[in-house]
Write a protein that holds these residues in place. Sequence first.
Motif, short mmCIF file in Angstrom:
data_model
loop_
_atom_site.label_atom_id
_atom_site.label_comp_id
_atom_site.label_asym_id
_atom_site.label_seq_id
_atom_site.Cartn_x
_atom_site.Cartn_y
_atom_site.Cartn_z
N ARG A 154 0.83 -1.19 0.00
CA ARG A 154 0.00 0.00 0.00
C ARG A 154 0.87 1.25 0.00
NH1 ARG A 154 -5.28 1.39 1.36
NH2 ARG A 154 -5.49 3.48 2.29
N ARG A 155 1.96 1.23 0.66
CA ARG A 155 2.84 2.41 0.73
C ARG A 155 3.36 2.77 -0.66
NH1 ARG A 155 8.26 3.10 1.05
NH2 ARG A 155 8.66 0.87 1.26
N MET A 156 3.71 1.76 -1.44
CA MET A 156 4.20 2.02 -2.80
C MET A 156 3.08 2.50 -3.71
SD MET A 156 6.46 -1.32 -3.59
CE MET A 156 7.95 -1.73 -2.72
N PHE A 157 1.91 1.96 -3.49
CA PHE A 157 0.82 2.09 -4.45
C PHE A 157 -0.01 3.34 -4.26
CE2 PHE A 157 -1.21 -0.40 -7.69
CZ PHE A 157 -2.53 -0.02 -7.69
N TRP A 158 -0.20 3.68 -2.98
CA TRP A 158 -1.21 4.70 -2.70
C TRP A 158 -0.75 6.08 -3.10
CZ3 TRP A 158 -5.53 2.51 -2.37
CH2 TRP A 158 -6.66 3.24 -1.98
N ASN A 159 -1.65 6.77 -3.76
CA ASN A 159 -1.43 8.14 -4.22
C ASN A 159 -0.34 8.28 -5.28
OD1 ASN A 159 -3.44 9.52 -2.88
ND2 ASN A 159 -2.21 9.80 -1.04
N ASN A 160 0.07 7.15 -5.85
CA ASN A 160 1.09 7.19 -6.90
C ASN A 160 0.53 6.78 -8.24
OD1 ASN A 160 3.42 7.95 -5.41
ND2 ASN A 160 3.57 5.87 -4.60
N GLY A 161 1.00 7.47 -9.30
CA GLY A 161 0.81 6.92 -10.62
C GLY A 161 1.62 5.64 -10.73
N MET A 162 1.18 4.73 -11.57
CA MET A 162 1.89 3.48 -11.76
C MET A 162 2.22 3.32 -13.23
SD MET A 162 2.26 2.19 -8.76
CE MET A 162 2.85 0.55 -9.20
N GLY A 163 3.28 2.58 -13.51
CA GLY A 163 3.69 2.43 -14.89
C GLY A 163 4.26 1.06 -15.17
N TRP A 164 4.27 0.74 -16.44
CA TRP A 164 4.97 -0.45 -16.94
C TRP A 164 6.12 0.01 -17.82
CZ3 TRP A 164 4.32 -5.43 -15.53
CH2 TRP A 164 3.16 -5.76 -14.84
N PHE A 165 7.22 -0.71 -17.71
CA PHE A 165 8.43 -0.41 -18.45
C PHE A 165 8.97 -1.72 -19.00
CE2 PHE A 165 8.71 3.83 -16.57
CZ PHE A 165 7.92 3.67 -15.44
N ARG A 166 9.84 -1.65 -19.98
CA ARG A 166 10.41 -2.88 -20.52
C ARG A 166 11.85 -2.62 -20.98
NH1 ARG A 166 7.02 -3.54 -26.21
NH2 ARG A 166 8.04 -1.82 -27.35
N GLN A 167 12.60 -3.73 -21.01
CA GLN A 167 13.97 -3.66 -21.48
C GLN A 167 14.25 -4.87 -22.35
OE1 GLN A 167 16.99 -3.26 -18.43
NE2 GLN A 167 18.44 -2.39 -19.90
N GLY A 168 14.47 -4.62 -23.64
CA GLY A 168 14.84 -5.67 -24.56
C GLY A 168 16.33 -5.94 -24.49
N LEU A 169 16.76 -7.07 -25.02
CA LEU A 169 18.17 -7.46 -24.97
C LEU A 169 19.02 -6.41 -25.68
CD1 LEU A 169 20.03 -9.76 -24.05
CD2 LEU A 169 19.77 -10.75 -26.33
N GLY A 170 20.00 -5.90 -24.97
CA GLY A 170 20.89 -4.91 -25.56
C GLY A 170 20.30 -3.53 -25.71
N ARG A 171 19.14 -3.30 -25.12
CA ARG A 171 18.46 -2.01 -25.26
C ARG A 171 18.28 -1.35 -23.89
NH1 ARG A 171 13.57 -2.57 -29.47
NH2 ARG A 171 13.86 -0.31 -29.40
N GLU A 172 18.01 -0.07 -23.93
CA GLU A 172 17.76 0.65 -22.69
C GLU A 172 16.32 0.37 -22.23
OE1 GLU A 172 21.16 3.78 -22.69
OE2 GLU A 172 19.19 4.38 -21.95
N ARG A 173 16.09 0.50 -20.94
CA ARG A 173 14.74 0.35 -20.43
C ARG A 173 13.89 1.50 -20.94
NH1 ARG A 173 14.73 -2.02 -14.75
NH2 ARG A 173 16.01 -0.20 -14.28
#
Length: 115
Positions: free
Chosen positions: A25-44
């Motif tokens: 709950r501490r991480m989640f509450w009142n925060n926007g949330m996002g998904w990120f990805r990192q392919g092989l040899g690429r930046e996140r």
Amino acid sequence: VQLQASGGGMVQAGGSLRLSCTASRRMFWNNGMGWFRQGLGREREFVAGISFNGGRTVYPDSIKGRFTISRDNAKTAVYLQMKSLKLEDTAVYYCNTDPPRGEYWGKGTLVTVSS
């Protein structure tokens, strides 16, 4: 303490997957949330973001129309529904707050798209 993503796997091009992530709950509450990805040899890279109340979502142009981010505040969970997957979507996918916090990066979940 880290955010843990799950639901990855191997899927054929054109297929679908749904990723999940739960947080304290501490991480989640009142925060926007996002998904990120990192392919092989690429930046996140940023994949999708959602505001705390879910009223605003944002996607890069390469993702729009194919991925949908959602959240369930009661469960402190965030989801990423992916469809029409492409080979270039192969990556390790992570969830984090949006904007992300360094101490929250977990191991991520691997999505492999095959031809």
